[in-house]
Structures are given as structure tokens and as C-alpha cells.
Write a protein that holds these residues in place. Structure first.
Motif, PDB file in Angstrom:
ATOM      1  N   SER A  43      41.871  34.513  34.162  1.00 34.64           N
ATOM      2  CA  SER A  43      41.161  33.621  33.239  1.00 34.64           C
ATOM      3  C   SER A  43      41.468  32.166  33.553  1.00 34.64           C
ATOM      4  O   SER A  43      40.603  31.298  33.427  1.00 34.64           O
ATOM      5  CB  SER A  43      41.547  33.917  31.794  1.00 34.64           C
ATOM      6  OG  SER A  43      41.099  35.198  31.443  1.00 34.64           O
ATOM      7  N   GLN A  85      36.190  35.635  28.226  1.00 32.67           N
ATOM      8  CA  GLN A  85      36.902  36.901  28.019  1.00 32.67           C
ATOM      9  C   GLN A  85      36.770  37.352  26.571  1.00 32.67           C
ATOM     10  O   GLN A  85      36.444  38.492  26.286  1.00 32.67           O
ATOM     11  CB  GLN A  85      38.375  36.717  28.385  1.00 32.67           C
ATOM     12  CG  GLN A  85      39.173  37.966  28.141  1.00 32.67           C
ATOM     13  CD  GLN A  85      40.596  37.845  28.666  1.00 32.67           C
ATOM     14  OE1 GLN A  85      40.931  36.958  29.436  1.00 32.67           O
ATOM     15  NE2 GLN A  85      41.430  38.772  28.251  1.00 32.67           N
ATOM     16  N   ASP A 169      34.006  36.619  32.740  1.00 30.16           N
ATOM     17  CA  ASP A 169      35.391  37.030  32.508  1.00 30.16           C
ATOM     18  C   ASP A 169      35.381  38.293  31.663  1.00 30.16           C
ATOM     19  O   ASP A 169      35.048  38.250  30.479  1.00 30.16           O
ATOM     20  CB  ASP A 169      36.140  35.889  31.795  1.00 30.16           C
ATOM     21  CG  ASP A 169      37.649  36.016  31.919  1.00 30.16           C
ATOM     22  OD1 ASP A 169      38.105  37.057  32.426  1.00 30.16           O
ATOM     23  OD2 ASP A 169      38.353  35.072  31.520  1.00 30.16           O
ATOM     24  N   GLU A 170      35.692  39.417  32.277  1.00 29.85           N
ATOM     25  CA  GLU A 170      35.689  40.721  31.614  1.00 29.85           C
ATOM     26  C   GLU A 170      34.393  40.962  30.844  1.00 29.85           C
ATOM     27  O   GLU A 170      34.412  41.103  29.623  1.00 29.85           O
ATOM     28  CB  GLU A 170      36.904  40.845  30.684  1.00 29.85           C
ATOM     29  CG  GLU A 170      38.202  40.627  31.454  1.00 29.85           C
ATOM     30  CD  GLU A 170      39.417  41.119  30.706  1.00 29.85           C
ATOM     31  OE1 GLU A 170      39.253  41.838  29.709  1.00 29.85           O
ATOM     32  OE2 GLU A 170      40.544  40.797  31.132  1.00 29.85           O
TER      33      GLU A 170
HETATM   34 MG   LIG Z   1      42.027  37.008  31.204  1.00 30.21          MG
END
Ligand SMILES: [Mg+2]
Ligand SMILES: Nc1ncnc2c1ncn2[C@@H]1O[C@H](COP(=O)(O)OP(=O)(O)O)[C@@H](O)[C@H]1O
Lengths: 253, 615, 401
Positions: A43, A85, A169-170
């Protein structure tokens, strides 16, 4: 000329080194996965590319132009879109308004005061929403959506800026297995048809090995391996360090 | 300046710093754990002083000696601590679920209630407490006399710091407080008994406030103005130190103490403004104070205006409402029209704040700055340029907008409670200017003779003018709320990272919002000045800002009708209660507390919620 | 049967009601509006209210005025100009009062004066001290009873002359009252004491004095005289710190208002003895009329009369005399009856000077002494206000009307 080039990025939080000499490139139409255990610094790298965090050292180049210290706003204008995220959407607005907001900003209309926001770019917004499969929910409030759906809306928001580079992010965290596959298929096809470069992180190895064109492995802020999925699968160091010497990275559940 | 004088002055500063720290430390602890900005903290300090000034002489009568004195001080602080527990259990606990701003409103209510209760219990007259036995005589320092009690105070600050440090580091309760200060959600998730933690924290905070007040009795007569005079300085200390940081509060108190001790030598008239200037400077350089940290971006949903389907026949209802209001002069007597005019003015004032709070999520504690600038802009134009009302209105608007542009430029770099405090500081600085620049502003007597032009001199005419300007401004602001500009502002409130990532220039957007809101408040201020015929510094004061907040929160920040309803309710309440009893502050405070409990989303918000629940 | 009796009762009721209202028209009370900060300034305003209530009771017991009882309709002015003018408006338009009196804070008094001018209704300021009420913001409709700042400072400066002190330090609260008192003092001391200089000035914020630092700063300038304007909590702090640090030793201290019971009572046994003050030695004034007032007050309230009590009592009697002389409650008639009129009050004869509507009520000047457990005044003398009032030329220059 790469779409994005990252050169020797460094970031430390107090004593914690979250990124150390991180360098890589993303090409147009490519899906590059950045993997690594929790706390590896993924991240942090994303935030330095997206402009949320200034790096301590190093450079970020978009199409050979240095944007290392540019604000997130400027990066958006130059073609970087992203998801977070922890999904970030405008929960006081409806799903459609979320995307409309992004379109309004993309068209540089966010200072307009004589028109109604609701009337701006609704059709385009619905188009984007149907691409991510959220058209049905267009007029529901974002605050009542399931988490996976918010992630989809985020994708639509990010796409509204017609990015050249998409940071995810994810993207599938919080989604059911079937949903994940569908979302990543969609992302994949977008990358291909629009020639967008995509950088993503993901914990689900099925998703990573199923969709990434290349993979970077990050460990304690350093890239310890880079290559095609096949190469990474065979990399002993990765298996040792990251995967705790798992028998094989087959992708089977 | 000889050395002994400098040394004595520094000691004077240290003594003040200690007293301030002890009180402010409680405020910062309570904020850290509960995120409540406790306006009633100053009231607890006052109760501590009154209790000690009454209790200690009685104890000294029983047995004269240092033990009775210090025991009396501690017992007084304990009593105040219990009062804190009562407040927590009876009131705050019931509203932890409500938006944080609502708890703030409840504490405003407590301030009012305690003001009257103190007068009822202890009498209206100042109570001079006894001096500490054994510490009556001064000590000689560098050839100058210095009160020995002040030396004790100087030691008390670090002692309290050490004690608090011990509690925070070495006890389980302290560990929980620290954890909660850093991450409230986490403590909740850990299954800690949150209610008990909060009660304990309120006890500790109130105890420290009471101790701060009780320790004052050998220096200050307990008096009914203590609450408000300490609270503003406590805010400065906690904000400069960083909200929730005890060492930060200590450092800030030290600096403020010295600044005041030496400041009066250089600028003997600067006393009002020095501490707020310090706060403004510190926040401009360090947006989270000395040791504060950014608020963790949590999943807590920002409250405020949200998208909803346009109400069926909304336009029709609004039109009917406006027409009815316009017909008021046909039936109302002059006094009713006067009250109605003021309600409209305050409705506009609160509504302009809605743009900042409800839409932008920018909680301003200093909105009176713009109201006052509008009023003063008009009044100064009338006084110094002899201009008629028609020219004075735009001047007020302009001054307010310019002030908002200037203040906004500093403020938009901040967020959350720091932003609120920066606006408060700005308003206080303007207040001090209006108060002290006597040659221009007339000082606290203000400017009189600000009466409207002939064509609107009559009550009905002025009422209609106010109605027209209010309706136009409210409609304009409503349009802005629904425009892309307003949406972008809301976007930044909902999620700042997301808004930035889609290219919204968050700070500029907020800066413009400040200008618009400031201009709106400026119009209200100008209207108010001409309706009353005079302006004075109280228009820029904290109570005026608090009024705007109260009206907005009472009405509900999620709705457009909220601030309008809130201003009507508060104004009518005050107008009805004040003639009935001299205990009006008690009743007003209880009414506010009652409404907070019954309408946890504000009047309009809660009623709409009921409607939606039924549907 | 039941029906007729019902109608009978009804008729009787109507007749009684009509009769009552007819009788009322002749003895309907004269309504007077009053407003003050009863919640926020209770320590000063409540004794004042006790004072005028006592007067109302006495006057009505003796048959009122013009054959009608006086009814004072009292409101809380909230302590702010905004609330005060609104409340005043309610008294005037809803209650139909004939005139207004009251208010404590200077800024409220100034706003009320302007209101009176705008609405053309008589306003009598009993307590506010600021010169502005009768000078710069003075107007035809506004009258003041209490000796203003200028007059009281003038009385103290006379004492300064006698003391021989030349190096003066000033400590005054930083708001209009304090600043204008300081300004008047600076002007008058230079006029009347040749070679006098101001060596230090401190203006602590009202209610927020940093007493230790202020005392040190004054001490540092080595004055031989101190002029004090602080009062209330600031004063107690200042006195305590000053006593402990020996600031007052060997110095002449002049202090405005400190001899009033309002300020002396909270000081208890820590009165700074020897200070020269303006005040109100209520227990030592022997004039029978004043004694009667004190006795009546103490009998009724079992409390020490304050200066506010005296003012409240006086203002109501002056209003009664005014209305009686005016013969009506018409505003112009009331103004006529007030201007340049002499009143025989408990504090002696008082003239309402016509050019500035300032009464000639004086003040008691004397030295503070400790009497038993609390402070009082010694060597005091009542100074009639007439010779301390601003000159006609000054009034003409300051006033706009
Ligand atoms: Mg992360
Ligand atoms: N704002 C921050 N302040 C302090 N430490 C941080 C901050 N953000 C991340 N870190 C630390 O940096 C390291 C990398 O975090 P992160 O980039 O979030 O990892 P990942 O996304 O790979 O899980 C972690 O040790 C984390 O605790």
C-alpha cells in the motif's frame, strides 16, 4: 517508453522501512501484480504512485514525465486512477452520483454552481456502472451497499477519469470467490481493450496467477523477485521467504 | 529590566501555567478517549472553586491546619469528579451513538444549567476562599517578595503531570485510556467495557477540573464568570499541545504562562488576543499541535446532508410557506414582527453554517466571525462614511467575504477539531480587535445609530426585506448545495482521499465554501445590525458562534430545513422563557438537553427518521 | 328552575365583569418597564431590584401616583445588547409601558439609550457608568442617575492632589469602562497636579487578570501612587497579590467604586486599608431619610443594602415625582418634568441637569478601614456631584443633539 516507471523509491515510517529502493515499470495493457505478506509495503508503494504519500527518495515517472511530488489531483489529470485497500466512496451519495461526481471532476465542472449535479453525465455514469455490473443499484445509496459492491463502484469511479494507469489495492478483498473471478475478468478485458496499464495487489493467489501478466514480490519493503507467473512459481526464494515453503503454487484451493 | 524582575515574572508565569495545565489536562484526557469537546469543563472548574471556597473554611473551622486545607481541596475535587460521573451516566452515555457534534450540544446545555445552579446553591456573590495555612507569608526571592502559595502551585503542575503519567503508564485503566486515545474502534473491538472506561475517564477529567478550580481559592474569589474565562484558554492549551496529549498540554501551558507574564509588559492591552494568536500561529505551522496526530480515517460515516429523492410537492410547500410568512405583517403586532425578523436572521446565519458543517463537514466554532464582520462592515460604513443602508449592506457582505477568504486560507489546511479551534481563534482575534480598537469600532460599547433607510424603517417593511433577502440567500445556498460545487464539497467530506484521487482540489473547494458561507453569514449580520440599530463585540463572541451551532444541531445537520427550524425553536424558547424567570439559563439548558435526548438527529432529522421508519 | 338560575348567574357574572373593568379604567396601574441582567449579574442586580421593589411597595401603600398604583414590569435583559433591545421592545409594544429604566452593563446602557432615541421613549439608566450615555451617545430621551465615570474620577483626583504623589501607575480592566476611567484620570491628574507622570499602565482583560504578573509589572515601575479601576474577581486577586508582595506599602492608592458594599463584602477581612475610594458607607449615614430607607430595607430583606439597592430605591421615587409633576405618562410631559428638575431623594437633593440629562447625585469618598470582619469607610465625605460634572462646553462638544 514505459507507461509508468518507478525508480528507487524509499519510504520509512520512523524506524519501519516500508519501501527500500523499489524500482519497476508498468507497460500499457499489462496487468502487473504486486504481492507480498501483510505489512510488506504494498500500500505504501501504491500511495507513493497515487500521490497520497511523498517518497523519502526516488522518482515516479508517468510516460517519462516526473510526477514524484505531484498531488493526487494532478496525477488524476495525467491519467492515473485508483482504488483503495479500504474502499473509498462517497457514501452520502447514490451509486450513480458517485460516478457522476468523478465524471464532473474529469470534465472540470466541479466549480459549477448554477446547474444540478444530478443532471451531469448521468448516461455516461450508467454506462460505466453497467460495465462493472452495478447498473441495477444506480439509485441506491452507497451507504447501504455490500462491501464487494462498493469496490465495484470504486472501479467505476476510477474508470470515469479515463485513466492510462489503474492502481488497484486489493480490489477483491471482501468479495465471494465467484465475484472475484468475475471482477478480475472484467478488469482484465478493460486493460486489454483500452490499453490501460494495471498495477494491483492481491492476496488471493488464484486471482494473481490467473490474471497477472507479470508479478513483483515485495518483502519488508524490498522487491525480492520479478517475473512471469511461471517464473515466480518456480522461484525458491519466494517460496522460502514469502510462502513459507508451501509445497507448490498451483493455484488450487 | 533587571534580573530579579525577570525571574519573578517567569515565576509568575509558571504559577499561572501550572493552574492552567491541571485544568486543561482533564479536558484533553476526556477528548482523547471520548472525542467529546466538553464545553462544560470550565463549569466543572467553577464548581470546584465554589465547593472548595465553601468547604475549606468550614473544615478549617473544625480544625485549623494545613491538613484540613489540603484535605478540603481534594474532597472538593472528588465531589466534582462525582459530578462528572453523574453527567456521564445520566446524559452523555445515552448519546454516544449520536454524532459527536451532538454531544457537544449537550455540553452547551450543561454549561447553562450549571451557571444557574451555582448561583442557586452558592449565592450570587463572589466567595473569597481562605489562604492556605502556613503559606500566608511571602518568601524573599532575589530581594523581592513572592507568595509562597504560588511556589506550591508551581510544584503542583509537574506533580499532577507525574501522577497522570503514572496512571496512564502503570495502571490497566491508563493503558485502556491510551489505547482508546489512539484508536477508539480498537478498544471497542477488544471487548473492553466501554461504558466503564468512559465513566472513569469523565471522573478523572472532572476531578482534574475540580482540582484546578479548588487550587485557585487562595488566589481568586470563586465567581460566576470563571467557567467561561477558563474554557477558552483550556481549549487553546489542549489544541496547541495536540488534542489528547498530556505532555503537549503541559508544554503549551508553560508557553502560555510565560507569554502572558511577559506579554503584558510589552503590550499591556494585548491580553485578550495573545493566546489566540499563539494558537493560530502554532496551527498554521503544525496542523495537529505539538504532539497531536491526524485523526485516524475510520469507517464512521460523516453525518450531514445526504442525497435523497426530492420531496414530493417540496417546491409547492416551500412556496406556501414563504407566502404565509410574507402575510405575517397582516396579523402580527410589531413585537411579533421583530421576533420574526430575528428568527429569519438567525435562520440565515445557521443556514450559512450548514454549508460548512452539513455539506463540507467543516465544523466551525467561529462562525460568529463572519456574522460580526457583516454587521461591523455595515455599521462602520454608516458611521465613518455616512453611507445609507443600501450601500452598507454590500459593504458588510464584502467585509465578511474578505474575512472568510483570509481566515479560510489558514483554516482549510486543517481538519476536524483543529479546524474548529482555528476558526474559534480567528473569531476571538476579531473579537479582540473589535473590543480594543476603540477609536474605530467604539470598543465594547460598539456602534449605535445603525438604523435602516426610510423606505424600510417600519417594522413590516423591514421584516419583508429580511424575508426577501433570507429567502433569496437560502435558495441560492440550496442551489449551491445541489450543484456540482456542492457535491464536490460533500465528496471531500465523505472521503478526502477519494475526492483527491478523482482530481477534486479539496482545499480550494473548501476555501470557496468558506467565502460563500462567510458571505451568507455576513448578510445575516448586516440584517441584524439594522434590525437592532447597533453592533457590539458580542456579535463576534463565542456565545454567538455557539448559538449558530446550537440552532443548526437542534434542527439537524442532515437537512436543509434543519437550521431554519432550529433557529425558530431556540429563539422562541429563549423569548418565552426569559420573561418568565431569572432561572432562564437553567430552563434553556434543560430544554436543549431534553431535545438532544429526544431528537438525537435534530428536530427535522429525527422527525423525518420517524416518518421513514413508519413508511 | 335550573335554567333561570343559570341565566341569572350568567347575568350576574357579566355585570360583575363589566363593573370590574369599568372600575379598573380609573385605577389601572401605571406600567413602567424595567430590565436588567438578573441572571448574569445577580450579585449586583438583585439588591437593586430589592431596592426598587421596596419603593414600589411604599409608594403604592401611600396611594400610588396620580391616584393610580405603579406596576413595574421587569424583565431579564440577558446581559447582551441584542436581548436587551428586544426585551425593551416587548415592554414597549406588548406591555405598553410608559417609560423604561434599568440595565447594569455599560454597553447595554448605550444600546438602550440609542433604542430610546429611536423609539422616542424615556429611558432612565440607573447604574451604567459610561460617560457615553450622557455625552457622545446622549440624547433627549436618556437620563442617568448615578454619578458617571468622569465625576467619580474627578473626586478621586482631588484626593490625589492632596496626597502629593507624582509618579502614578494605572491598573484598569481592558474595556470601555476601564479605559475611559483611565483616560479621564490621565487627563485630570495632569491638569491638577503639576509634574505628575504616568509611569506604568496595566490593562488586564476583564475577569482574567494575571494578578501576580500585573503586580510585579507595577512594582517594577516604582510608582508612588496607584489608580485602580479593577473590580470584582480581578480586584480580589489584585488585592491579595498586592498585599502579599507589599505593592501598596507606602503608596497612595486611589480606587474607583471599591468602597461600595458590592465590592467590599466579597473582600471580607482582606480590605486594603488606607485606599482612597468612592463608595457607600450605608451604615454611617445619619440623615433620617436615609436611615429610614436602610431600616425598611433591612427589615424587609434582612440583608445589607448595596449601592444598587439605593439606586433602585431612588430611581423609583424619582420616577414617581416625575410622573406626578408631569401629570400624565405622556413622553414629552415626562421629559419636561425631568429636565432641570430638583428631586428630594434619600441621598439628598439631586438635580437632573438639562443639557446632558445627568443627575447631580454625588458619591461618598473616604478611606477603607477594616471594621471587625469586613471592610468599611472612614473619614468619608459626601461630594455633591454638581461641581464635578463635565462643563457645559464639553457637553455641547460631545453631544450630537
Ligand atoms: Mg495494504
Ligand atoms: N502512515 C503510517 N505510519 C506509520 N507506519 C505506517 C504507515 N503506513 C504504513 N506503515 C507501516 O509500513 C509498513 C508497510 O505497510 P503497508 O504499505 O500498509 O503494507 P501492505 O499494504 O503491504 O500490507 C507496515 O509496517 C506499516 O505498519
Amino acid at each position: 517508453m514505459s507507461l509508468l516507471a518507478v525508480e528507487r523509491l524509499n519510504k520509512a515510517f520512523g524506524g519501519v522501512v516500508a519501501a527500500h529502493d523499489v524500482s519497476f515499470a508498468v507497460e500499457r495493457g499489462e496487468m502487473l501484480a504486486l504481492i507480498g505478506p501483510n505489512g510488506a509495503g504494498k500500500s505504501t508503494v501504491f500511495n507513493m504512485i497515487g500521490g497520497q504519500l511523498p517518497p523519502d527518495r526516488g522518482a515516479v515517472l508517468l510516460e517519462d514525465k516526473a510526477i514524484t511530488l505531484a498531488s493526487p489531483q494532478e496525477r488524476f489529470r495525467q491519467g492515473i486512477g485508483r482504488t483503495f485497500q479500504i474502499a473509498q466512496a462517497f457514501h452520502s451519495m447514490t451509486v450513480c452520483e458517485n460516478v457522476q461526481m468523478a465524471l464532473i471532476s474529469h470534465h472540470r465542472e466541479s466549480r459549477a454552481i448554477w446547474t444540478e449535479a444530478r443532471q451531469h453525465h448521468r448516461r455516461d455514469a450508467l454506462d460505466l456502472l453497467s460495465q462493472v455490473g452495478m447498473a441495477e443499484a444506480a439509485d441506491r445509496s452507497c451507504s447501504v451497499l455490500a462491501y464487494g459492491d462498493v469496490k465495484r463502484v470504486e472501479l467505476a469511479i476510477a474508470l470515469a477519469g479515463e485513466p492510462k494507469l489503474l492502481l488497484m489495492d486489493e480490489p477483491t478483498a471482501g468479495m465471494a470467490f465467484r465475484e472475484r473471478a468475475a471482477l478480475m475478468d472484467l478488469t482484465h478485458s478493460i486493460a486489454r481493450t483500452r490499453r490501460i496499464g494495471i498495477l494491483f495487489t492481491e492476496h488471493d493467489m488464484d486471482v494473481v496467477f490467473g490474471h497477472a501478466s507479470r508479478i513483483l514480490v515485495l518483502l519488508r519493503g524490498e522487491i525480492i523477485a520479478a517475473g512471469s507467473p511461471a517464473e515466480i512459481r518456480e522461484n525458491a526464494q519466494v517460496r522460502q521467504a514469502y510462502l513459507g515453503n508451501a509445497p507448490a503454487l498451483t493455484g488450487a484451493p | 529590566m533587571d534580573l530579579s524582575f525577570v525571574a519573578i515574572q517567569a515565576l509568575n508565569g509558571l504559577a499561572s501555567a501550572s493552574s492552567l495545565f491541571i485544568t486543561a489536562c482533564g479536558l484533553t484526557l476526556v477528548f482523547g478517549v471520548t472525542r467529546i469537546v466538553n464545553f462544560a469543563h470550565g463549569s466543572l472548574y467553577m464548581v470546584g472553586a465554589f465547593t472548595a471556597a465553601t468547604l475549606v473554611p468550614w473544615m478549617l473551622e473544625l480544625w485549623f491546619g494545613p491538613v484540613s486545607f489540603w484535605l478540603g481541596i481534594v474532597i472538593s475535587a472528588l465531589i466534582v469528579g462525582l459530578l462528572g460521573v453523574v453527567i456521564e451516566v445520566l446524559l452523555l452515555r445515552r448519546i454516544y451513538g449520536a454524532p459527536e457534534l451532538f454531544q457537544l450540544l449537550a455540553t452547551f446545555g450543561i454549561v447553562l444549567v450549571l451557571q444557574d445552579l451555582v448561583v442557586q446553591i452558592f449565592g450570587p456573590q463572589d466567595i473569597l476562599g481562605p489562604r492556605a495555612p502556613g503559606l500566608r507569608a511571602p518568601v524573599e526571592i532575589l530581594g523581592r517578595r513572592f507568595p509562597s502559595y504560588e511556589l506550591v502551585l508551581i510544584a503542583a503542575g509537574p506533580a499532577v503531570l507525574a501522577a497522570v503519567w503514572f496512571v496512564l503508564r502503570k495502571t490497566r485503566f491508563g493503558t485502556l485510556i491510551r489505547a482508546a486515545t489512539q484508536d477508539r474502534e480498537m478498544v471497542a473491538a477488544l471487548g473492553v467495557n466501554q461504558a466503564l472506561l468512559f465513566t472513569g475517564t469523565l471522573f478523572l477529567g472532572a476531578f482534574l477540573a475540580g482540582l484546578g478550580g479548588a487550587l485557585q481559592i487562595p488566589r481568586v474569589a470563586a465567581n460566576t464568570g470563571m467557567d467561561l474565562s477558563i474554557i477558552a484558554e483550556c481549549f487553546v492549551v489542549t489544541v496547541v499541545g495536540g488534542m489528547g496529549s498530556v505532555p503537549g498540554a503541559f508544554l503549551a501551558a508553560l508557553i502560555i504562562g510565560q507569554l502572558q507574564a511577559f506579554g503584558i509588559l510589552i503590550f499591556p492591552k494585548s491580553t485578550l488576543v495573545v493566546v489566540f494568536l499563539l494558537m493560530a500561529v502554532v496551527l498554521a505551522i503544525r496542523p495537529y499541535g505539538f504532539f497531536g496526530r491526524p485523526e485516524i480515517l475510520g469507517g464512521t460515516h460523516a453525518v450531514g446532508i445526504a442525497s435523497r429523492k426530492p420531496m414530493a410537492r417540496g417546491t409547492l410547500l416551500a412556496t406556501i410557506g414563504i407566502v404565509l410568512l410574507a402575510c405575517l405583517p397582516l396579523i402580527g403586532d410589531p413585537y411579533l414582527l421583530k421576533v420574526a425578523t430575528e428568527i429569519l436572521v438567525f435562520a440565515l446565519f445557521a443556514f450559512s453554517l450548514q454549508l460548512l458543517i452539513g455539506v463540507g463537514g467543516l465544523v466551525s466554532f467561529g462562525h460568529a466571525a463572519f456574522f460580526g464582520l457583516g454587521a461591523y462592515g455595515s455599521a462602520l460604513t454608516v458611521k465613518w462614511l455616512g453611507a445609507p443602508m443600501e450601500a452598507a449592506f454590500p459593504a458588510g457582505l464584502l467585509l465578511a467575504a474578505l474575512g472568510a477568504a483570509l481566515i479560510g486560507a489558514f483554516v482549510v489546511r486543517l481538519s476536524g477539531i483543529y479546524l474548529a479551534m482555528m476558526t474559534l481563534a480567528a473569531a476571538q482575534i476579531l473579537y479582540a480587535i473589535a473590543f480594543q480598537w476603540v477609536e474605530v469600532t467604539g470598543g465594547d460599547n460598539g456602534i449605535v445609530g445603525v438604523w435602516p433607510s426610510n423606505w424600510v424603517a417600519g417594522r413590516s417593511a423591514y421584516y419583508l426585506l429580511t424575508l426577501a433577502l433570507t429567502v433569496i440567500t437560502v435558495l441560492f445556498l440550496k442551489k449551491i448545495i445541489e450543484s456540482p460545487f456542492g457535491y464536490a464539497l460533500r465528496a471531500a467530506r465523505d472521503s478526502e482521499p477519494r475526492a483527491e484521487a478523482i482530481g477534486i482540489a479539496v482545499r480550494q473547494q473548501r476555501w470557496l465554501a468558506f467565502i460563500l458561507a462567510g458571505a451568507g453569514a455576513g448578510i445575516a449580520g448586516s440584517l441584524y445590525a439594522f434590525s437592532r440599530g447597533s453592533v457590539d463585540p458580542s456579535l463576534l463572541g463565542i456565545p454567538t458562534s455557539v448559538d449558530a451551532l446550537t440552532m443548526l444541531l437542534l434542527g439537524g445537520i442532515q437537512t436543509i430545513a434543519g437550521p431554519l427550524a432550529g433557529s425558530a425553536v431556540l429563539h422562541i424558547l429563549r423569548d418565552q422563557i426569559m420573561p418568565l424567570t431569572s432561572l432562564w439559563r437553567l430552563f434553556l439548558g434543560l430544554s436543549i438537553i431534553g431535545m438532544v435526548l429526544v431528537f438525537p438527529r435534530g428536530l427535522v432529522g429525527t422527525i423525518r427518521q420517524w416518518g421513514e421508519d413508519r413508511a | 328552575m335550573a335554567k333561570t338560575s343559570m341565566t341569572g348567574w350568567l347575568a350576574l357574572g357579566v355585570a360583575l365583569a363589566l363593573g370590574a373593568s369599568a372600575a379598573q379604567a380609573q385605577t389601572a396601574p401605571i406600567k413602567i418597564g424595567e430590565l436588567n441582567s438578573y441572571a448574569k449579574q445577580a450579585a449586583f442586580t438583585v439588591p437593586y431590584r430589592d431596592g426598587w421593589r421596596l419603593a414600589v411597595e411604599e409608594i403604592n401603600a401611600k396611594g400610588g401616583v396620580l391616584g393610580r398604583p405603579i406596576e413595574v414590569i421587569s424583565r431579564d435583559d440577558g446581559g447582551t445588547t441584542g436581548d436587551a433591545t428586544r426585551v425593551a421592545d416587548e415592554l414597549v409594544t406588548r406591555e405598553g409601558v410608559s417609560l423604561l429604566f434599568g440595565s447594569f452593563l455599560s454597553n447595554v446602557g448605550v444600546a438602550m439609550a440609542d433604542y430610546a432615541n429611536q423609539k422616542k421613549i424615556v429611558y432612565i439608566a440607573a447604574e451604567p457608568l459610561t460617560d457615553a450615555i450622557t455625552m457622545a451617545q446622549g440624547n433627549r430621551y436618556t437620563f442617568r442617575i448615578r454619578p458617571n465615570n468622569f465625576m467619580q474620577v474627578g473626586m478621586l483626583v482631588e484626593q490625589a492632589k492632596a496626597s502629593g504623589a507624582k509618579r502614578w501607575a494605572i491598573v484598569a480592566p481592558n474595556y470601555e469602562y476601564g479605559q475611559s476611567a483611565a483616560a479621564v484620570f490621565k487627563r485630570l491628574i495632569k491638569e491638577s497636579v503639576p509634574g505628575a507622570e504616568i509611569v506604568a499602565e496595566q490593562y488586564p482583560a476583564l475577569g482574567k487578570i494575571e494578578a501576580g504578573a500585573t503586580v510585579s509589572a507595577l512594582e517594577q515601575a516604582k510608582p508612588d501612587g496607584i489608580f485602580n479601576v479593577t473590580f470584582g474577581p480581578d480586584l480580589t486577586q489584585f488585592v491579595r497579590e498586592g498585599n502579599t508582595r507589599g505593592l501598596f506599602e507606602g503608596k497612595t492608592v486611589l480606587s474607583l467604586l471599591t468602597g461600595e458594599p458590592e465590592w467590599l463584602l466579597p473582600l471580607k477581612d482582606e480590605v486594603p486599608e488606607g485606599w482612597i475610594v468612592t463608595g457607600y458607607p450605608w451604615d454611617e449615614i445619619t440623615e433620617p431619610k436615609h436611615k429610614a430607607f436602610v431600616d425598611a430595607y433591612r427589615a424587609k430583606y434582612n440583608d445589607t443594602p448595596r449601592l444598587g439597592s439605593l439606586l433602585g430605591y431612588m430611581v423609583l421615587y424619582m420616577i414617581r415625582d416625575t410622573i406626578e409633576r408631569a401629570g400624565s405618562t405622556d413622553t414629552d410631559a415626562i421629559i419636561k418634568a425631568l429636565e432641570d428638575a430638583k428631586f428630594d431623594t434619600v441621598a439628598g437633593t439631586v438635580t437632573m441637569r438639562g443639557i446632558d440629562n445627568q443627575s447631580s447625585m454625588g458619591a461618598w469618598v473616604g478611606k477603607l478601614v477594616l471594621k471587625g470582619k469586613s471592610g468599611g469607610m472612614s473619614d468619608w465625605k459626601y461630594n455633591d456631584g454638581t461641581s464635578y460634572m463635565p462643563s457645559e462646553a464639553e457637553v455641547k462638544a460631545a453631544r450630537k443633539d
